[in-house]
Motif scaffolding. Structure first.
Motif, mmCIF file in Angstrom:
data_model
loop_
_atom_site.group_PDB
_atom_site.id
_atom_site.type_symbol
_atom_site.label_atom_id
_atom_site.label_comp_id
_atom_site.label_asym_id
_atom_site.label_seq_id
_atom_site.Cartn_x
_atom_site.Cartn_y
_atom_site.Cartn_z
ATOM 1 N N THR A 124 0.848 -1.180 0.000
ATOM 2 C CA THR A 124 0.000 0.000 0.000
ATOM 3 C C THR A 124 0.889 1.237 0.000
ATOM 4 O O THR A 124 2.064 1.176 0.327
ATOM 5 C CB THR A 124 -0.914 0.033 1.245
ATOM 6 N N THR A 125 0.310 2.363 -0.375
ATOM 7 C CA THR A 125 1.027 3.629 -0.365
ATOM 8 C C THR A 125 0.357 4.560 0.637
ATOM 9 O O THR A 125 -0.569 4.166 1.346
ATOM 10 C CB THR A 125 1.014 4.284 -1.760
ATOM 11 N N GLY A 126 0.786 5.785 0.675
ATOM 12 C CA GLY A 126 0.193 6.775 1.577
ATOM 13 C C GLY A 126 -1.200 7.197 1.148
ATOM 14 O O GLY A 126 -1.949 7.766 1.952
ATOM 15 N N LEU A 127 -1.566 6.946 -0.097
ATOM 16 C CA LEU A 127 -2.908 7.280 -0.577
ATOM 17 C C LEU A 127 -3.828 6.101 -0.283
ATOM 18 O O LEU A 127 -4.020 5.201 -1.089
ATOM 19 C CB LEU A 127 -2.873 7.592 -2.072
ATOM 20 N N VAL A 128 -4.408 6.120 0.899
ATOM 21 C CA VAL A 128 -5.200 5.001 1.408
ATOM 22 C C VAL A 128 -6.592 5.030 0.800
ATOM 23 O O VAL A 128 -7.213 6.091 0.655
ATOM 24 C CB VAL A 128 -5.273 5.065 2.949
ATOM 25 N N GLU A 129 -7.078 3.861 0.490
ATOM 26 C CA GLU A 129 -8.401 3.696 -0.109
ATOM 27 C C GLU A 129 -9.490 3.956 0.923
ATOM 28 O O GLU A 129 -9.449 3.440 2.041
ATOM 29 C CB GLU A 129 -8.489 2.261 -0.633
#
Length: 174
Positions: A124-129
């Motif tokens: 995952t990245t910092g742009l969370v779903e």
């Protein structure tokens, strides 16, 4: 041509041939090590292309809205965890080498074949779903998540390159 000139020319030919043979032996030894390290591989370029095609297919499957965010993060019991928000250990976040990641993570889709010696990982990245409900309602600040697919070689050398691909999910909200 005198006898002395002929002897000098022959010595130069022998020295040139000796240097060429020595250089060829050294380069063939290194080329043999690189090729033997990639057992069953088709070469760097072909393997890299096969990985890119496989990552495209995997991103298509993982980007489907039918696969919930909770299942990706391992919150649904009975399924293996796929994406790890905080894990930095590839042993936990990766499908084993020489296996189909869709089978390992128990996801539907076509059988994916990757070159031998590569583990497939999802991060995952910092742009969370956001939750699906917030995305459907189009709440302010509700955005799709960005994930990283990565193919990590078991051995890092000139015959194997790590590869990554960014993808967004769920696809209808990207």
């Amino acid at each position: 041509m005198t006898l002395l000139e002929m002897v000098v020319a022959m010595m130069m030919l022998v020295m040139f041939t000796g240097v060429v043979v020595a250089v060829l032996e050294v380069t063939s030894r290194f080329a043999g090590e690189v090729e033997s390290a990639q057992q069953g591989g088709n070469g760097v370029l072909i393997d890299h292309q096969e990985i890119q095609i496989g990552l495209d297919q995997l991103a298509e499957v993982l980007g489907q809205p039918g696969i919930s965010k909770d299942r990706l993060n391992g919150l649904v019991t009975g399924y293996p965890q796929i994406a790890f928000a905080s894990s930095t250990d590839p042993g936990q976040a990766c499908a084993p080498a020489d296996s189909d990641p869709l089978q390992v993570w128990r996801l539907p889709g076509p059988k994916l074949l990757f070159p031998p010696g590569y583990r497939i990982c999802v991060w995952t990245t910092g742009l969370v779903e956001a939750s699906t409900e917030a995305l459907v309602r189009r709440d302010a600040g509700a955005k799709a998540g960005i994930y990283v697919l990565q193919a990590l070689p078991e051995r890092s050398d000139a015959a194997s390159l790590p590869t990554r691909r960014l993808f967004c999910r769920p696809r209808p909200f990207c």
